[in-house]
Write an enzyme that holds these catalytic residues in place. Structure first.
Site, PDB file in Angstrom:
ATOM      1  N   LYS A  33       2.064  -3.016   6.489  1.00 45.53           N
ATOM      2  CA  LYS A  33       2.490  -3.218   5.107  1.00 45.53           C
ATOM      3  C   LYS A  33       3.999  -2.991   4.957  1.00 45.53           C
ATOM      4  O   LYS A  33       4.678  -3.722   4.222  1.00 45.53           O
ATOM      5  CB  LYS A  33       1.712  -2.293   4.174  1.00 45.53           C
ATOM      6  CG  LYS A  33       0.240  -2.651   4.050  1.00 45.53           C
ATOM      7  CD  LYS A  33       0.033  -4.057   3.498  1.00 45.53           C
ATOM      8  CE  LYS A  33      -1.417  -4.381   3.231  1.00 45.53           C
ATOM      9  NZ  LYS A  33      -1.609  -5.750   2.690  1.00 45.53           N
ATOM     10  N   TYR A  48      -2.049   0.333  10.055  1.00 47.77           N
ATOM     11  CA  TYR A  48      -2.232  -0.398   8.797  1.00 47.77           C
ATOM     12  C   TYR A  48      -1.003  -0.233   7.904  1.00 47.77           C
ATOM     13  O   TYR A  48      -0.451  -1.220   7.394  1.00 47.77           O
ATOM     14  CB  TYR A  48      -3.490   0.095   8.081  1.00 47.77           C
ATOM     15  CG  TYR A  48      -3.551  -0.321   6.626  1.00 47.77           C
ATOM     16  CD1 TYR A  48      -3.752  -1.654   6.277  1.00 47.77           C
ATOM     17  CD2 TYR A  48      -3.400   0.622   5.601  1.00 47.77           C
ATOM     18  CE1 TYR A  48      -3.792  -2.039   4.952  1.00 47.77           C
ATOM     19  CE2 TYR A  48      -3.447   0.242   4.273  1.00 47.77           C
ATOM     20  CZ  TYR A  48      -3.644  -1.086   3.949  1.00 47.77           C
ATOM     21  OH  TYR A  48      -3.682  -1.453   2.631  1.00 47.77           O
ATOM     22  N   SER A  66       0.826  -1.209   0.000  1.00 40.53           N
ATOM     23  CA  SER A  66       0.000   0.000   0.000  1.00 40.53           C
ATOM     24  C   SER A  66       0.856   1.253   0.000  1.00 40.53           C
ATOM     25  O   SER A  66       1.964   1.270   0.557  1.00 40.53           O
ATOM     26  CB  SER A  66      -0.897   0.012   1.241  1.00 40.53           C
ATOM     27  OG  SER A  66      -1.544   1.250   1.400  1.00 40.53           O
TER      28      SER A  66
END
Length: 344
Positions: free
Chosen positions: A157, A153, A129
């Site tokens: 990643k 989040y 991402s």
């Protein structure tokens, strides 16, 4: 062509999360190219009808007790490559549940890598991402930009990419695709109808007769709202196939590639374009900025073009039109709704 899943020859790719919004589009493109897919999915957000006959291993790939089962599934179906898409992707949710996000995203990747090693599968494309990047100062970011995620989040990643590079040092062939904001659909079957991104949230609000919510209008951008790079999900799916061909074909690959259009749109830009597509006003209400929301993230896509031969083909207008055309019937009916029914 998708109905022939599991019946064609050639390479066999395991898609973790293959019944989800992005995964089902990737499956469609792979099969259209003449290769086969098999799927591992826990059905938490995936839809079983998207399997279309593909072999399915149902369950959570982040469960370490299922590593052996996943490895046997790969061996049974003679899997040659893996595209790992399974994971959690709601940035605001990750702020409130950071430990769970690490368990699901980092732990899930570790389990997949263990299963791949056991099954002797050495080709991997990882769903990463643009959330890995730090502040961008309003300029397109290259893949060597500073890694400094603004939310848990994004951290998961970034850690996932590091884990993959550690495995590359031991013989894995792999690359990571850093998605920017994904939008659109190729069919109603594969459309995202309940996503947590800007456009699905706005369209859902409009169907309820509510204004669009804008989170923050005092950011350091031209109009004060967050700026993002949007990419059509069908273009994103093709990027996976291009990346997998490079990895499996032993072409030189970078550790990561940006997957976007290279054009940034603010929240207000998107709402203005949505008004043009719907041919009606879209009222909006300003809320405070959300924790963990980067201000301005736009892709430099030169590396993907040079190494993978990939560029996005669809613009924002096409993305919005497809999101509406293939979304719930209530979204298609929005043009018929008088703006008098939308309160501010």
């Amino acid at each position: 062509m998708i109905a022939l899943l599991g019946q064609l020859g050639g390479h066999v790719t395991l898609l973790t999360g293959g019944l989800g919004y992005i995964g089902s589009h990737v499956a469609e493109v792979i099969v259209a190219g003449g290769d086969r897919v098999v799927i591992a999915d826990d059905l938490s957000t995936g839809r079983l009808e998207r399997a279309a006959g593909a072999a399915l291993l149902e369950g959570d790939v982040a469960d370490p007790n299922r590593i052996g089962e996943l490895a046997r599934f790969m061996q049974e179906h003679q899997v040659t490559s893996v595209i790992h898409l399974a994971g959690r992707k709601n940035a605001p949710e990750s702020v409130t549940r950071p430990a769970w996000y690490f368990q699901q995203n980092v732990g899930g990747l570790a389990c997949v890598l263990e299963a791949m090693a056991e099954a002797e599968v050495t080709n991997l494309v990882f769903s990463s991402s643009a959330a890995v990047y730090g502040p961008t100062a309003g300029v397109p970011v290259t893949e060597d930009h500073h890694i400094d995620p603004a939310n848990p989040y994004g951290i998961t990643k970034a850690v996932g990419e590091q884990l993959i590079q550690a495995a590359v040092a031991q013989g894995l062939r792999a690359t990571s695709l850093r998605y920017f904001n994904v939008l659109g659909a190729s069919s109603a079957l594969r459309a995202e109808k309940d996503g947590n991104n800007l456009v699905p949230l706005v369209l859902a609000a409009l169907t309820r007769g509510e204004p669009a919510t804008v989170f923050g209008n005092e950011h350091h951008t031209a109009d004060g709202t967050c700026v993002r790079d949007y990419v059509h999900v069908a273009d994103l799916a093709q990027a996976h196939v291009s990346a997998l061909a490079a990895v499996a074909g032993n072409s030189p690959v970078a550790p990561a590639y940006n997957i976007g259009t290279g054009t940034g749109y603010s929240v207000l830009d998107v709402l203005a374009e949505l008004e043009a597509v719907l041919e009606r006003p879209v009222n909006r209400v300003i809320h405070p900025a959300r924790a963990g929301d980067p201000e301005d993230v736009v892709a430099d896509v030169d590396l993907a073009r040079a190494d993978l031969g990939w560029t996005a083909q669809r613009d924002l207008t096409a993305m919005l039109r497809d999101a509406i055309a293939f979304g719930p019937a209530s979204w298609r009916e929005l043009r018929a709704v008088s703006s008098e029914h939308v309160t501010c």
